[in-house]
Design an enzyme around this catalytic site. Structure first.
Site, PDB file in Angstrom:
ATOM      1  N   ASP A  83       0.736  -1.272  -0.047  1.00 12.47           N
ATOM      2  CA  ASP A  83       0.032  -0.082  -0.012  1.00 12.47           C
ATOM      3  C   ASP A  83       0.694   1.223  -0.089  1.00 12.47           C
ATOM      4  O   ASP A  83       1.702   1.207   0.835  1.00 12.47           O
ATOM      5  CB  ASP A  83      -0.855  -0.075   1.307  1.00 12.47           C
ATOM      6  CG  ASP A  83      -1.772   1.095   1.253  1.00 12.47           C
ATOM      7  OD1 ASP A  83      -2.500   1.472   0.342  1.00 12.47           O
ATOM      8  OD2 ASP A  83      -2.327   1.460   2.455  1.00 12.47           O
ATOM      9  N   HIS A  84       0.770   2.040  -0.884  1.00  6.98           N
ATOM     10  CA  HIS A  84       1.387   3.430  -0.929  1.00  6.98           C
ATOM     11  C   HIS A  84       2.875   3.655  -0.919  1.00  6.98           C
ATOM     12  O   HIS A  84       3.525   3.865  -0.338  1.00  6.98           O
ATOM     13  CB  HIS A  84       0.895   4.383   0.393  1.00  6.98           C
ATOM     14  CG  HIS A  84      -0.545   4.951   0.504  1.00  6.98           C
ATOM     15  ND1 HIS A  84      -0.972   5.601  -0.455  1.00  6.98           N
ATOM     16  CD2 HIS A  84      -1.321   4.345   1.054  1.00  6.98           C
ATOM     17  CE1 HIS A  84      -2.333   6.017  -0.246  1.00  6.98           C
ATOM     18  NE2 HIS A  84      -2.675   5.182   0.828  1.00  6.98           N
ATOM     19  N   ASP A 105       2.484   5.190  -5.324  1.00  5.49           N
ATOM     20  CA  ASP A 105       1.729   6.555  -5.089  1.00  5.49           C
ATOM     21  C   ASP A 105       2.656   7.872  -5.420  1.00  5.49           C
ATOM     22  O   ASP A 105       3.188   8.249  -4.412  1.00  5.49           O
ATOM     23  CB  ASP A 105       1.240   6.531  -3.517  1.00  5.49           C
ATOM     24  CG  ASP A 105       0.408   7.923  -3.230  1.00  5.49           C
ATOM     25  OD1 ASP A 105       0.353   8.477  -4.046  1.00  5.49           O
ATOM     26  OD2 ASP A 105       0.249   7.978  -1.945  1.00  5.49           O
ATOM     27  N   GLU A 135      -2.269   6.193  -7.866  1.00  2.22           N
ATOM     28  CA  GLU A 135      -3.258   7.260  -7.428  1.00  2.22           C
ATOM     29  C   GLU A 135      -3.245   8.744  -8.305  1.00  2.22           C
ATOM     30  O   GLU A 135      -2.122   8.973  -8.675  1.00  2.22           O
ATOM     31  CB  GLU A 135      -3.030   7.753  -5.855  1.00  2.22           C
ATOM     32  CG  GLU A 135      -4.139   8.732  -5.101  1.00  2.22           C
ATOM     33  CD  GLU A 135      -3.804   8.641  -3.799  1.00  2.22           C
ATOM     34  OE1 GLU A 135      -3.549   7.569  -3.402  1.00  2.22           O
ATOM     35  OE2 GLU A 135      -3.920   9.864  -3.054  1.00  2.22           O
ATOM     36  N   HIS A 182      -7.970  10.548   4.389  1.00  2.00           N
ATOM     37  CA  HIS A 182      -7.428   9.204   5.160  1.00  2.00           C
ATOM     38  C   HIS A 182      -7.426   9.386   6.982  1.00  2.00           C
ATOM     39  O   HIS A 182      -7.436  10.711   7.258  1.00  2.00           O
ATOM     40  CB  HIS A 182      -5.687   9.061   5.118  1.00  2.00           C
ATOM     41  CG  HIS A 182      -5.346   8.379   3.818  1.00  2.00           C
ATOM     42  ND1 HIS A 182      -4.943   8.984   2.720  1.00  2.00           N
ATOM     43  CD2 HIS A 182      -5.476   7.220   3.335  1.00  2.00           C
ATOM     44  CE1 HIS A 182      -4.835   8.015   1.621  1.00  2.00           C
ATOM     45  NE2 HIS A 182      -5.086   6.939   2.101  1.00  2.00           N
ATOM     46  N   ASN A 232     -10.420   0.935   1.096  1.00  3.73           N
ATOM     47  CA  ASN A 232      -9.073   0.658   2.174  1.00  3.73           C
ATOM     48  C   ASN A 232      -9.544   1.081   3.629  1.00  3.73           C
ATOM     49  O   ASN A 232     -10.091   2.067   3.647  1.00  3.73           O
ATOM     50  CB  ASN A 232      -7.931   1.388   1.601  1.00  3.73           C
ATOM     51  CG  ASN A 232      -7.041   0.769   0.291  1.00  3.73           C
ATOM     52  OD1 ASN A 232      -7.719   0.107  -0.401  1.00  3.73           O
ATOM     53  ND2 ASN A 232      -6.016   1.366   0.177  1.00  3.73           N
ATOM     54  N   VAL A 233      -9.286   0.286   4.252  1.00  7.83           N
ATOM     55  CA  VAL A 233      -9.376   0.456   5.760  1.00  7.83           C
ATOM     56  C   VAL A 233      -8.211   0.219   6.686  1.00  7.83           C
ATOM     57  O   VAL A 233      -7.558  -0.998   6.573  1.00  7.83           O
ATOM     58  CB  VAL A 233     -10.630  -0.687   6.106  1.00  7.83           C
ATOM     59  CG1 VAL A 233     -10.847  -0.270   7.625  1.00  7.83           C
ATOM     60  CG2 VAL A 233     -12.019  -0.212   5.377  1.00  7.83           C
TER      61      VAL A 233
END
Ligand code: G3H
Ligand code: 13P
Ligand code: ZN
Length: 288
Positions: A83-84, A105, A135, A182, A232-233
């Site tokens: 992620d990211h 990202d 993104e 976020h 996304n959590v």
């Protein structure tokens, strides 16, 4: 069973539901996500950030997810995702470790730089059969915007630009900014559904909604109807974990020094949070 994130996302998109991409930092969070997926019969994506790779060790956390998924939950479709990822180097490192899906990202840089670097990384990933998400627009963090009201126009994904970006980079999924934020950053009073509609009409790739911890039923339903295939959590799970720890430690008359007592309860708290998300995302019951 480990699966490609792209396959999990396409399946969700074709069947009008969304899958959760849940962040993990440790064994307990990973177990909680997978236990929830088993109980809800839901496919799932488990993801880690660069910070987590530094904290836990990239190989450690990857193997914890892989081993737990393959050995204890073989019937659950699980995608493991970076992620990211903020640089080519971290993406190369993740792929070397075994990740088959990554996010690059470059959203904080200039559009041209984001486009150029995403394109380069996408070519690199596809040669290695790795899925890539990018993104466009910014999904802000509290540290970037503070508690003030945000000038959302500066953060939104431009639909026309998104079409060009996806065509030129050949990415597999796009993270969009339509008023979502976020963590504890304040979101737009209402998501820009018209913009989301416009983006999804122009694109074939699955769309990802970051910052979905505080997205509840109505917003989730509206977003799925307008083409979101993944939420996304992270923060919701972290809050559940820490709240449980604080509660069990502060409320116990005779404090237990068995780590498992406290972490076990915190794990259960995350599991409940994740199960609720799987229900509202409509991924529950989707394992054939
Ligand atoms: O957007 C991703 C995460 O919520 C940020 O988490 O503290 O692991 O970078 P991090
Ligand atoms: P939240 O922490 O707001 O749930 O956002 C998670 C996220 O977008 C991870 O990429
Ligand atoms: Zn995010």
């Amino acid at each position: 069973m480990l699966e490609y994130v792209k396959d999990i996302l396409v399946e969700a998109k074709e069947n009008n539901y969304a899958v959760g991409a849940f962040n993990t930092t440790n064994l307990e969070t990973t177990q909680a996500i997978l236990e929830a997926a088993q109980e809800k019969k839901s496919p799932v994506i488990i993801q880690v950030t660069e910070k987590t790779m530094d904290y836990a060790g990239g190989r450690n956390i990857f193997q914890i997810i892989k081993n737990t998924a393959e050995y204890y939950y073989p019937e659950i479709p699980v995608g493991i995702h970076l992620d990211h990822g903020k640089s080519f180097e971290v993406i190369q490192r993740a792929i070397e470790i075994g990740f088959t899906s990554v996010m690059y990202d470059g959203s904080r840089g200039k559009y041209e730089d984001n486009l150029m670097t995403t394109k380069r990384i996408s070519e690199y990933c596809h040669k290695k059969n790795i899925n890539i998400q990018a993104e466009l627009g910014n999904v802000p963090y509290l540290k970037e915007v503070g508690i003030i009201d945000v000038d959302w126009d500066k953060y939104m994904t431009d639909p026309e630009q998104a079409e060009k970006f996806v065509t030129e980079t050949s990415i597999d999924a796009l993270a969009v900014a339509v008023g979502n934020a976020h963590g504890f950053a304040k979101e737009r009073s209402k998501p820009d559904y018209e913009r989301l509609d416009n983006i999804s009409k122009r694109l074939d790739v699955p769309l990802i909604m970051h910052g979905a911890s505080d997205w509840e039923e109505e917003k989730v339903r509206n977003a799925i109807e307008r083409g979101i295939s993944c939420f996304n959590v992270d923060t919701a799970s972290r809050v559940a974990f820490i709240t449980s720890l604080v509660k069990t430690i502060s409320e116990t008359k005779e404090l237990s020094y068995d780590i498992r007592t406290h972490l076990g309860k915190a794990r259960k708290a995350i599991k409940e949070t994740v199960m609720h998300k799987m229900d509202i995302f409509k991924s529950a019951g989707k394992i054939k």
